[in-house]
Design a protein around this motif. Structure first.
Motif, PDB file in Angstrom:
ATOM      1  N   ARG A  87       0.948  -1.194  -0.082  1.00 10.64           N
ATOM      2  CA  ARG A  87       0.038   0.120   0.092  1.00 10.64           C
ATOM      3  C   ARG A  87       0.976   1.166  -0.017  1.00 10.64           C
ATOM      4  O   ARG A  87       0.483   2.373  -0.093  1.00 10.64           O
ATOM      5  CB  ARG A  87      -0.806  -0.099   1.189  1.00 10.64           C
ATOM      6  N   GLY A  88       2.240   1.192  -0.007  1.00  9.77           N
ATOM      7  CA  GLY A  88       2.970   2.205   0.116  1.00  9.77           C
ATOM      8  C   GLY A  88       3.074   3.058   1.416  1.00  9.77           C
ATOM      9  O   GLY A  88       3.335   4.242   1.418  1.00  9.77           O
ATOM     10  N   GLU A  89       2.751   2.188   2.464  1.00  7.17           N
ATOM     11  CA  GLU A  89       2.711   3.158   3.887  1.00  7.17           C
ATOM     12  C   GLU A  89       3.925   3.010   4.632  1.00  7.17           C
ATOM     13  O   GLU A  89       4.244   3.919   5.326  1.00  7.17           O
ATOM     14  CB  GLU A  89       1.520   2.300   4.749  1.00  7.17           C
ATOM     15  N   SER A 112       4.604  17.820   2.496  1.00  5.28           N
ATOM     16  CA  SER A 112       3.504  16.988   2.454  1.00  5.28           C
ATOM     17  C   SER A 112       3.742  15.660   2.588  1.00  5.28           C
ATOM     18  O   SER A 112       2.983  14.785   2.987  1.00  5.28           O
ATOM     19  CB  SER A 112       2.851  17.672   0.843  1.00  5.28           C
ATOM     20  N   PHE A 113       4.571  14.908   1.619  1.00  9.84           N
ATOM     21  CA  PHE A 113       4.955  13.682   1.608  1.00  9.84           C
ATOM     22  C   PHE A 113       5.312  12.928   2.890  1.00  9.84           C
ATOM     23  O   PHE A 113       4.754  12.071   3.545  1.00  9.84           O
ATOM     24  CB  PHE A 113       5.997  13.060   0.591  1.00  9.84           C
ATOM     25  N   ALA A 114       6.129  13.641   3.729  1.00 12.14           N
ATOM     26  CA  ALA A 114       6.581  13.280   5.062  1.00 12.14           C
ATOM     27  C   ALA A 114       5.394  13.375   6.045  1.00 12.14           C
ATOM     28  O   ALA A 114       5.348  12.437   6.710  1.00 12.14           O
ATOM     29  CB  ALA A 114       7.906  14.043   5.447  1.00 12.14           C
ATOM     30  N   ASP A 115       4.761  14.309   5.855  1.00 15.86           N
ATOM     31  CA  ASP A 115       3.406  14.366   6.651  1.00 15.86           C
ATOM     32  C   ASP A 115       2.552  13.294   6.708  1.00 15.86           C
ATOM     33  O   ASP A 115       1.773  12.911   7.602  1.00 15.86           O
ATOM     34  CB  ASP A 115       2.698  15.730   6.701  1.00 15.86           C
ATOM     35  N   ARG A 116       2.279  12.952   5.407  1.00 11.86           N
ATOM     36  CA  ARG A 116       1.222  11.810   5.048  1.00 11.86           C
ATOM     37  C   ARG A 116       1.904  10.355   5.317  1.00 11.86           C
ATOM     38  O   ARG A 116       1.111   9.487   5.651  1.00 11.86           O
ATOM     39  CB  ARG A 116       0.780  12.040   3.806  1.00 11.86           C
ATOM     40  N   HIS A 117       3.147  10.323   5.047  1.00 18.79           N
ATOM     41  CA  HIS A 117       3.719   8.985   4.965  1.00 18.79           C
ATOM     42  C   HIS A 117       5.200   9.180   6.026  1.00 18.79           C
ATOM     43  O   HIS A 117       5.882   8.825   5.509  1.00 18.79           O
ATOM     44  CB  HIS A 117       4.023   8.554   3.877  1.00 18.79           C
ATOM     45  N   PRO A 118       4.908   9.189   7.041  1.00 16.67           N
ATOM     46  CA  PRO A 118       6.174   9.430   7.862  1.00 16.67           C
ATOM     47  C   PRO A 118       7.052   8.047   8.130  1.00 16.67           C
ATOM     48  O   PRO A 118       8.146   8.069   8.476  1.00 16.67           O
ATOM     49  CB  PRO A 118       5.399   9.855   9.475  1.00 16.67           C
ATOM     50  N   GLU A 119       6.489   6.929   7.774  1.00 17.02           N
ATOM     51  CA  GLU A 119       7.157   5.606   7.915  1.00 17.02           C
ATOM     52  C   GLU A 119       7.879   5.398   6.509  1.00 17.02           C
ATOM     53  O   GLU A 119       8.505   4.292   6.518  1.00 17.02           O
ATOM     54  CB  GLU A 119       6.287   4.634   8.352  1.00 17.02           C
ATOM     55  N   VAL A 120       7.536   6.024   5.740  1.00 14.78           N
ATOM     56  CA  VAL A 120       8.367   5.992   4.364  1.00 14.78           C
ATOM     57  C   VAL A 120       9.822   6.650   4.474  1.00 14.78           C
ATOM     58  O   VAL A 120       9.771   7.654   4.829  1.00 14.78           O
ATOM     59  CB  VAL A 120       7.645   6.357   3.148  1.00 14.78           C
ATOM     60  N   ARG A 291       2.316   6.728  -4.391  1.00 23.19           N
ATOM     61  CA  ARG A 291       1.665   7.802  -3.676  1.00 23.19           C
ATOM     62  C   ARG A 291       2.432   9.318  -3.735  1.00 23.19           C
ATOM     63  O   ARG A 291       1.758  10.172  -3.449  1.00 23.19           O
ATOM     64  CB  ARG A 291       2.139   7.411  -2.171  1.00 23.19           C
ATOM     65  N   PHE A 292       3.762   9.428  -4.038  1.00 23.93           N
ATOM     66  CA  PHE A 292       4.262  10.568  -4.206  1.00 23.93           C
ATOM     67  C   PHE A 292       3.745  11.373  -5.559  1.00 23.93           C
ATOM     68  O   PHE A 292       3.506  12.488  -5.247  1.00 23.93           O
ATOM     69  CB  PHE A 292       6.039  10.241  -4.348  1.00 23.93           C
ATOM     70  N   LEU A 293       3.731  10.475  -6.302  1.00 26.46           N
ATOM     71  CA  LEU A 293       2.809  10.984  -7.730  1.00 26.46           C
ATOM     72  C   LEU A 293       1.476  11.727  -7.427  1.00 26.46           C
ATOM     73  O   LEU A 293       1.057  12.448  -8.066  1.00 26.46           O
ATOM     74  CB  LEU A 293       2.975   9.994  -8.725  1.00 26.46           C
ATOM     75  N   SER A 294       0.763  10.912  -6.285  1.00 30.87           N
ATOM     76  CA  SER A 294      -0.849  11.137  -6.167  1.00 30.87           C
ATOM     77  C   SER A 294      -0.795  12.594  -5.333  1.00 30.87           C
ATOM     78  O   SER A 294      -1.345  13.607  -5.520  1.00 30.87           O
ATOM     79  CB  SER A 294      -1.324  10.462  -5.446  1.00 30.87           C
ATOM     80  N   ILE A 295       0.628  12.883  -4.562  1.00 30.42           N
ATOM     81  CA  ILE A 295       0.523  14.163  -3.861  1.00 30.42           C
ATOM     82  C   ILE A 295       1.041  15.125  -4.880  1.00 30.42           C
ATOM     83  O   ILE A 295       0.648  16.255  -4.891  1.00 30.42           O
ATOM     84  CB  ILE A 295       1.838  14.317  -2.969  1.00 30.42           C
ATOM     85  N   ILE A 296       1.824  14.933  -5.828  1.00 30.50           N
ATOM     86  CA  ILE A 296       2.301  15.890  -6.827  1.00 30.50           C
ATOM     87  C   ILE A 296       0.897  16.427  -7.812  1.00 30.50           C
ATOM     88  O   ILE A 296       0.688  17.388  -7.997  1.00 30.50           O
ATOM     89  CB  ILE A 296       3.062  15.259  -7.942  1.00 30.50           C
ATOM     90  N   GLY A 297       0.052  15.409  -7.805  1.00 26.54           N
ATOM     91  CA  GLY A 297      -1.382  15.616  -8.576  1.00 26.54           C
ATOM     92  C   GLY A 297      -2.266  16.731  -7.842  1.00 26.54           C
ATOM     93  O   GLY A 297      -2.718  17.468  -8.504  1.00 26.54           O
ATOM     94  N   GLU A 298      -2.048  16.372  -6.354  1.00 27.25           N
ATOM     95  CA  GLU A 298      -2.911  17.388  -5.644  1.00 27.25           C
ATOM     96  C   GLU A 298      -2.526  18.819  -5.702  1.00 27.25           C
ATOM     97  O   GLU A 298      -3.289  19.692  -5.529  1.00 27.25           O
ATOM     98  CB  GLU A 298      -2.988  16.658  -4.293  1.00 27.25           C
ATOM     99  N   LEU A 299      -1.181  18.795  -5.561  1.00 27.72           N
ATOM    100  CA  LEU A 299      -0.589  20.038  -5.469  1.00 27.72           C
ATOM    101  C   LEU A 299      -0.507  20.791  -6.745  1.00 27.72           C
ATOM    102  O   LEU A 299      -0.315  22.158  -6.738  1.00 27.72           O
ATOM    103  CB  LEU A 299       0.791  20.034  -4.885  1.00 27.72           C
TER     104      LEU A 299
END
Length: 301
Positions: A87-89, A112-120, A291-299
């Motif tokens: 799941r990319g978590e 943004s990525f670190a906030d959403r996925h701190p364990e990556v 997941r990183f690409l999805s964040i780019i899409g949102e920004l």
């Protein structure tokens, strides 16, 4: 040794009774006893002291029990770990970037990525666009923030999306401005005034897109670019300008690199714009990358 033997050892250690341990494990006692003896032979040390009436852990067995329990605990987590990786978590994302990205798109993306996925585990590496593209083609890293090559020349196995386009501005030594060496036109610097002024630039092999953007802009306005110094780090370019080695044309976001010994001035006559974007291997389905690409899409605006 096998995982089943480790579970059998724990069952006997917790019950201190081979028959009760066998019942817990849904097996008979003789195979359990044989399995424990085989494990002891493999380890080269006894795990239990056996008498006709009692079973007790040896000091070695007592110490090893803690390690076996921890190993079995970790094994029990593997299915969920696999699901979280899928799941990319959790996992690892290797992202490279050109130095100018540190002053515009990179901080917001990383935050943004670190906030959403701190364990990556996000691994960042600065590199020129050419180096990044070569590494991606060699299967190294997951994505890179680059200054793209001319349209249609990016390798067909790579995907690309635009992140930002910003105008170039001039950065000049503060004392040049004070001495009036570069006359301004409405607070802006006309390209004709800098056409023959020494330039501090990226070397073309390291940043052909930015290099050509600057030289084409000056040539279009009748100048003959005169390159005095070259550097591959934006901070170094600004430092060389502050030392009076020349001027530089840099992305507008470099204003954030505030220095008292240089001045940032807008360009007149349609300042050229530098594009920055993200490149990645099209067939890379790494969940953390998706997941990183999805964040780019949102920004994206």
């Amino acid at each position: 040794m096998e995982v089943r033997q480790l579970r059998q050892f724990v069952a006997v250690a917790e019950t201190l009774h081979f028959n009760r341990a066998a019942i817990r494990l849904n097996m008979t006692q003789p195979p359990l006893s044989q399995s424990i003896m085989a494990l002891e032979r493999e380890l080269g040390a006894p795990l239990f002291v056996r008498t006709k009436r009692t079973v007790a852990l040896t000091p070695f067995g007592q110490e090893w029990l803690n390690h076996v329990r921890e190993a079995l605990r970790i094994l029990s987590l593997l299915p969920e770990t696999a699901q979280r990786l899928r799941r990319g978590e959790i996992g690892r994302l290797e992202l490279s970037f050109v130095s100018v990205a540190d002053y515009n798109v990179l901080p917001a993306l990383v935050r943004s990525f670190a906030d959403r996925h701190p364990e990556v585990d996000l691994v960042l590496q600065e590199a020129t666009s050419e180096v990044q593209i070569a590494r991606l083609l060699d299967g190294i890293g997951h994505a890179g923030i680059i200054v793209p090559p001319p349209a249609g020349t990016l390798h067909s196995t790579l995907s690309y999306c635009r992140l930002l386009s910003e105008p170039l501005i001039a950065v000049v030594p503060e004392h040049w401005s004070e001495e009036g060496r570069l006359p301004l036109e409405g607070g802006r610097l006309h390209p004709a005034e800098i056409a023959d002024v020494p330039l501090v630039m990226f070397p073309r092999p390291s940043a052909p897109a930015l290099h050509d953007l600057v030289t084409d802009y000056l040539s279009t306005h009748g100048g003959s670019p005169r390159i005095a110094q070259e550097a591959i780090q934006m901070q170094t370019i600004i430092s060389l300008v502050s030392a009076g080695m020349g001027i530089a044309l840099v992305p507008a976001s470099l204003r954030k690199l505030a220095r008292s010994d240089v001045q940032y001035i807008d360009l007149a006559e349609g300042a050229p714009c530098l594009e920055i974007g993200l490149a990645w291997r099209t067939d890379d389905l790494t969940p953390a990358l998706q997941r990183f690409l999805s964040i780019i899409g949102e920004l994206q605006p």
